[in-house]
Design an enzyme around this catalytic site. Structure first.
Site, PDB file in Angstrom:
ATOM      1  N   GLU A 153       0.861  -1.190   0.000  1.00  0.00           N
ATOM      2  CA  GLU A 153       0.000   0.000   0.000  1.00  0.00           C
ATOM      3  C   GLU A 153       0.896   1.238   0.000  1.00  0.00           C
ATOM      4  O   GLU A 153       1.644   1.479   0.962  1.00  0.00           O
ATOM      5  CB  GLU A 153      -0.887   0.020   1.253  1.00  0.00           C
ATOM      6  CG  GLU A 153      -1.735   1.273   1.327  1.00  0.00           C
ATOM      7  CD  GLU A 153      -2.343   1.484   2.717  1.00  0.00           C
ATOM      8  OE1 GLU A 153      -2.006   0.713   3.642  1.00  0.00           O
ATOM      9  OE2 GLU A 153      -3.142   2.428   2.859  1.00  0.00           O
ATOM     10  N   CYS A 157       4.138   9.530  -1.731  1.00  0.00           N
ATOM     11  CA  CYS A 157       4.959   9.552  -2.939  1.00  0.00           C
ATOM     12  C   CYS A 157       5.209  11.021  -3.275  1.00  0.00           C
ATOM     13  O   CYS A 157       4.264  11.803  -3.354  1.00  0.00           O
ATOM     14  CB  CYS A 157       4.187   8.871  -4.073  1.00  0.00           C
ATOM     15  SG  CYS A 157       4.809   9.219  -5.711  1.00  0.00           S
ATOM     16  N   ALA A 158       6.447  11.411  -3.412  1.00  0.00           N
ATOM     17  CA  ALA A 158       6.723  12.826  -3.761  1.00  0.00           C
ATOM     18  C   ALA A 158       8.121  12.983  -4.325  1.00  0.00           C
ATOM     19  O   ALA A 158       9.029  12.187  -4.042  1.00  0.00           O
ATOM     20  CB  ALA A 158       6.550  13.729  -2.547  1.00  0.00           C
ATOM     21  N   VAL A 165       8.011  16.975 -12.549  1.00  0.00           N
ATOM     22  CA  VAL A 165       7.653  16.940 -13.975  1.00  0.00           C
ATOM     23  C   VAL A 165       8.887  16.969 -14.873  1.00  0.00           C
ATOM     24  O   VAL A 165       8.861  17.496 -15.979  1.00  0.00           O
ATOM     25  CB  VAL A 165       6.672  18.089 -14.345  1.00  0.00           C
ATOM     26  CG1 VAL A 165       5.851  17.704 -15.576  1.00  0.00           C
ATOM     27  CG2 VAL A 165       5.724  18.403 -13.218  1.00  0.00           C
ATOM     28  N   GLY A 167      10.648  13.877 -14.959  1.00  0.00           N
ATOM     29  CA  GLY A 167      10.933  12.459 -15.133  1.00  0.00           C
ATOM     30  C   GLY A 167      11.411  11.724 -13.892  1.00  0.00           C
ATOM     31  O   GLY A 167      11.518  10.496 -13.916  1.00  0.00           O
ATOM     32  N   TYR A 168      11.680  12.429 -12.788  1.00  0.00           N
ATOM     33  CA  TYR A 168      12.144  11.722 -11.589  1.00  0.00           C
ATOM     34  C   TYR A 168      11.055  10.817 -11.028  1.00  0.00           C
ATOM     35  O   TYR A 168      11.324   9.720 -10.541  1.00  0.00           O
ATOM     36  CB  TYR A 168      12.574  12.722 -10.516  1.00  0.00           C
ATOM     37  CG  TYR A 168      13.904  13.387 -10.796  1.00  0.00           C
ATOM     38  CD1 TYR A 168      15.099  12.733 -10.503  1.00  0.00           C
ATOM     39  CD2 TYR A 168      13.964  14.651 -11.356  1.00  0.00           C
ATOM     40  CE1 TYR A 168      16.327  13.339 -10.759  1.00  0.00           C
ATOM     41  CE2 TYR A 168      15.181  15.266 -11.618  1.00  0.00           C
ATOM     42  CZ  TYR A 168      16.355  14.604 -11.317  1.00  0.00           C
ATOM     43  OH  TYR A 168      17.557  15.192 -11.585  1.00  0.00           O
ATOM     44  N   GLY A 169       9.795  11.302 -11.084  1.00  0.00           N
ATOM     45  CA  GLY A 169       8.695  10.521 -10.528  1.00  0.00           C
ATOM     46  C   GLY A 169       8.536   9.189 -11.255  1.00  0.00           C
ATOM     47  O   GLY A 169       8.230   8.166 -10.635  1.00  0.00           O
ATOM     48  N   THR A 170       8.768   9.198 -12.557  1.00  0.00           N
ATOM     49  CA  THR A 170       8.665   7.966 -13.339  1.00  0.00           C
ATOM     50  C   THR A 170       9.791   7.010 -12.955  1.00  0.00           C
ATOM     51  O   THR A 170       9.574   5.816 -12.731  1.00  0.00           O
ATOM     52  CB  THR A 170       8.757   8.307 -14.844  1.00  0.00           C
ATOM     53  OG1 THR A 170       7.707   9.218 -15.150  1.00  0.00           O
ATOM     54  CG2 THR A 170       8.640   7.078 -15.707  1.00  0.00           C
ATOM     55  N   ASN A 196      -5.161  15.409  -7.428  1.00  0.00           N
ATOM     56  CA  ASN A 196      -4.291  16.099  -8.394  1.00  0.00           C
ATOM     57  C   ASN A 196      -3.122  15.218  -8.845  1.00  0.00           C
ATOM     58  O   ASN A 196      -2.319  15.636  -9.676  1.00  0.00           O
ATOM     59  CB  ASN A 196      -3.786  17.439  -7.835  1.00  0.00           C
ATOM     60  CG  ASN A 196      -2.908  17.253  -6.622  1.00  0.00           C
ATOM     61  OD1 ASN A 196      -2.259  16.223  -6.480  1.00  0.00           O
ATOM     62  ND2 ASN A 196      -2.882  18.229  -5.740  1.00  0.00           N
TER      63      ASN A 196
HETATM   64  N1  ACO Z   1      -1.056  15.308 -12.411  1.00  0.00           N
HETATM   65  C1  ACO Z   1      -1.091  14.821 -13.665  1.00  0.00           C
HETATM   66  N2  ACO Z   1       0.022  14.392 -14.323  1.00  0.00           N
HETATM   67  C2  ACO Z   1       1.187  14.486 -13.687  1.00  0.00           C
HETATM   68  C3  ACO Z   1       1.300  14.998 -12.385  1.00  0.00           C
HETATM   69  C4  ACO Z   1       0.113  15.411 -11.732  1.00  0.00           C
HETATM   70  N3  ACO Z   1       0.107  15.878 -10.501  1.00  0.00           N
HETATM   71  N4  ACO Z   1       2.607  14.954 -12.028  1.00  0.00           N
HETATM   72  C5  ACO Z   1       3.273  14.448 -13.068  1.00  0.00           C
HETATM   73  N5  ACO Z   1       2.424  14.176 -14.054  1.00  0.00           N
HETATM   74  C6  ACO Z   1       2.723  13.579 -15.334  1.00  0.00           C
HETATM   75  C7  ACO Z   1       3.856  14.308 -16.027  1.00  0.00           C
HETATM   76  O1  ACO Z   1       3.385  15.369 -16.803  1.00  0.00           O
HETATM   77  C8  ACO Z   1       4.457  13.214 -16.854  1.00  0.00           C
HETATM   78  O2  ACO Z   1       3.693  13.041 -18.017  1.00  0.00           O
HETATM   79  P1  ACO Z   1       4.437  12.771 -19.431  1.00  0.00           P
HETATM   80  O3  ACO Z   1       5.199  11.471 -19.276  1.00  0.00           O
HETATM   81  O4  ACO Z   1       3.304  12.649 -20.391  1.00  0.00           O
HETATM   82  O5  ACO Z   1       5.341  13.938 -19.617  1.00  0.00           O
HETATM   83  C9  ACO Z   1       4.260  11.951 -16.013  1.00  0.00           C
HETATM   84  O6  ACO Z   1       3.206  12.260 -15.088  1.00  0.00           O
HETATM   85  C10 ACO Z   1       5.498  11.588 -15.238  1.00  0.00           C
HETATM   86  O7  ACO Z   1       5.999  12.742 -14.632  1.00  0.00           O
HETATM   87  P2  ACO Z   1       7.335  12.776 -13.818  1.00  0.00           P
HETATM   88  O8  ACO Z   1       8.078  14.000 -14.181  1.00  0.00           O
HETATM   89  O9  ACO Z   1       8.040  11.497 -13.933  1.00  0.00           O
HETATM   90  O10 ACO Z   1       6.731  12.923 -12.324  1.00  0.00           O
HETATM   91  P3  ACO Z   1       7.242  13.899 -11.163  1.00  0.00           P
HETATM   92  O11 ACO Z   1       8.699  13.837 -11.042  1.00  0.00           O
HETATM   93  O12 ACO Z   1       6.610  15.219 -11.281  1.00  0.00           O
HETATM   94  O13 ACO Z   1       6.590  13.157  -9.892  1.00  0.00           O
HETATM   95  C11 ACO Z   1       4.783  13.421  -8.348  1.00  0.00           C
HETATM   96  C12 ACO Z   1       5.193  13.050  -9.780  1.00  0.00           C
HETATM   97  C13 ACO Z   1       5.404  12.427  -7.393  1.00  0.00           C
HETATM   98  C14 ACO Z   1       3.258  13.328  -8.248  1.00  0.00           C
HETATM   99  C15 ACO Z   1       5.301  14.848  -8.079  1.00  0.00           C
HETATM  100  O14 ACO Z   1       4.767  15.723  -9.022  1.00  0.00           O
HETATM  101  C16 ACO Z   1       4.958  15.369  -6.690  1.00  0.00           C
HETATM  102  O15 ACO Z   1       5.716  15.152  -5.771  1.00  0.00           O
HETATM  103  N6  ACO Z   1       3.835  16.066  -6.537  1.00  0.00           N
HETATM  104  C17 ACO Z   1       3.450  16.674  -5.257  1.00  0.00           C
HETATM  105  C18 ACO Z   1       3.118  15.625  -4.226  1.00  0.00           C
HETATM  106  C19 ACO Z   1       2.004  14.694  -4.670  1.00  0.00           C
HETATM  107  O16 ACO Z   1       0.982  15.134  -5.157  1.00  0.00           O
HETATM  108  N7  ACO Z   1       2.219  13.378  -4.434  1.00  0.00           N
HETATM  109  C20 ACO Z   1       1.255  12.358  -4.712  1.00  0.00           C
HETATM  110  C21 ACO Z   1       0.263  12.339  -3.616  1.00  0.00           C
HETATM  111  S1  ACO Z   1      -0.724  10.876  -3.626  1.00  0.00           S
HETATM  112  C22 ACO Z   1       0.121   9.783  -2.687  1.00  0.00           C
HETATM  113  O17 ACO Z   1       1.160  10.114  -2.197  1.00  0.00           O
HETATM  114  C23 ACO Z   1      -0.381   8.401  -2.541  1.00  0.00           C
END
Ligand code: ACO
Length: 436
Positions: A153, A157-158, A165, A167-170, A196
């Protein structure tokens, strides 16, 4: 615990202090990409959303993944599997991760984040830069020795705000799947995604449909208000940490196969012939035409049919073809139903027409093309424009609309003349009658 072999670990770095030139350059590249994303979509750094444009092309995804993989090889980035085992190193990494979560998830109480991260059933995967600086992570809970043993579970995630945005999240999610499978034997992730972040999780193969049997998860995971329950199946063999290499190999293999059968990748320089005042150019003299499969025999195919016109049987020479098409177009223009099709649809009269119909056609445009004597060099091209005009009418108005039914009557006349005039038949002449 048995630990499966992982890609070679990067050399340890001493501190997160001043970055070296290369590291700084790559940080700048991320910052620029991040700023571009933020600016382009007019949103705040804290809540990124998916770009409003069409999905990114593979090459963008690939270039991000490759960039991060290269950083992993150089030792600038490391993905680490961390749990609270009492070691100082892991305690330090988990504290760094707590700080990232606290900043990026402002609605979560800090104490709650802290409690879960350090709780022993929770595991974390952290992305570390320069050996010690935690820039993102995922914390998930496992349920060993219970019916939910195959499940993880995801609690948090952050990625650090200035790096989102890019690519680190991927990369982080790929490493998390890799470690969860290797270290905890997991086959599924469930999470309550913030609304979101649903877009992000979707792009990491999470779906809103839960396929895992209910008794293997229900009652085990925590219920959250305002989140969306999402599931991801962890594939048993996919090389999550090696996607760029795998995709690059697949692409190279596919391109190699395509190149074996086509010449589309060969680009010839433009022809200076007409700029130099040249006249008609034999097709075989156009570089690439013969290599692409053109042959004199194929070019002469039109000789295999005749045109019945004006009580004569004629060869399909360019002049005869032109006369035949002119006769057919005039018939269409004089048809009782021709009114709406004589000229292009007026955008002033029908304001949304050109947002629906992107490739318009009308009898006047066909007449101009015909008069140029350069456009309709085959009957198929002429028929294709006629079809386009009628098909557009069907698309815009619908199949039961009086305009479409009117255009259909002209279309039927068009093909009745074609069928009775092209001898021995359309098929022998290589002419295709498209069905509406
Ligand atoms: N909504 C929609 N799409 C998104 C979001 C978002 N919030 N964030 C990233 N994406 C998309 C990107 O545009 C990208 O799309 P693409 O491949 O078509 O270009 C794809 O997802 C991968 O993006 P990455 O750059 O790899 O992701 P990133 O490094 O931004 O990490 C994360 C994503 C972890 C959500 C980050 O934006 C973050 O920390 N956000 C704030 C905290 C948050 O909201 N965490 C999730 C809460 S839910 C939970 O923790 C269970």
């Amino acid at each position: 615990m048995q630990v499966a072999p992982l890609p070679p670990p990067p050399p340890p770095q001493q501190s997160a202090g001043p970055a070296d030139g290369n590291a700084q350059a790559s940080v700048d590249a991320d910052a620029a990409e991040h700023a571009q994303q933020q600016q382009g979509e007019g949103r705040t750094a804290a809540v990124p959303t998916a770009p409003a444009t069409a999905p990114l092309q593979d090459n963008t995804y690939m270039s991000r993944e490759k960039r991060h993989t290269e950083r992993e090889r150089s030792g600038e980035l490391t993905a680490k599997y961390v749990k609270n085992d009492g070691s100082i190193e892991n305690g330090r990494l988990l504290t760094g991760l707590k700080n990232v979560f606290s900043k990026c998830l402002p609605n979560m109480p800090k104490e709650y984040i802290c409690r879960l991260i350090f709780e022993r059933r929770h595991k974390s995967v952290v992305i570390v830069r320069n050996g010690s600086q935690v820039i993102g992570g995922i914390t998930y809970r496992t349920f060993p020795n219970t019916p939910a043993a195959r499940l993880g579970e995801i609690a948090f995630c952050a990625v650090a705000q200035t790096l989102q945005v890019t690519g680190y999240g991927t990369r982080l999610m790929n490493w998390t799947k890799h470690y969860a499978r290797q270290m905890d034997g997991l086959e599924y992730f469930l999470t309550y995604a913030d609304n979101n972040a649903v877009g992000y999780f979707s792009k990491q193969s999470f779906t809103k449909t839960v396929s895992l049997e209910k008794d293997k998860w229900y009652g085990f995971i925590k219920d959250y208000d305002g989140g969306t329950l999402m599931e991801c199946r962890i594939h048993p063999t996919l090389p999550y940490a090696g996607f760029p290499e795998m995709l690059a190999k697949q692409r190279a293999a596919l391109e190699g196969e395509v190149k074996r059968y086509t010449t589309g990748h060969v680009v010839h320089p433009g022809l200076p012939h007409w700029k130099q005042g040249g006249g008609p150019l034999p097709i075989q003299d156009i570089p690439g035409a013969v290599e692409a499969g053109w042959s004199h025999a194929a070019g002469m195919m039109y000789k295999q049919y005749s045109i019945a016109m004006n009580n004569q049987i004629l060869d399909p020479t360019q002049d005869n073809l032109h006369d035949f098409m002119t006769m057919l177009l005039k018939k269409a223009q004089k048809h009782a139903d021709a009114g709406p099709f004589l000229h292009a649809v007026s955008a002033a009269d029908v304001p949304d027409y050109y947002s629906v119909i992107i490739d318009p056609m009308d009898l006047h445009t066909m007449e101009e093309r015909l008069l140029s004597r350069r456009y309709y060099i085959t009957l198929n091209m002429f028929a294709a424009d006629f079809y386009k005009m009628v098909k557009n009418c069907q698309l815009y108005n619908g199949a039961q609309n009086p305009y479409f039914l009117a255009s259909k009557r002209i279309y039927d006349m068009f093909w009745a003349v074609m069928r009775s005039s092209i001898l021995p038949n359309l098929e022998a002449a290589g002419i295709v009658e498209p069905k509406l």
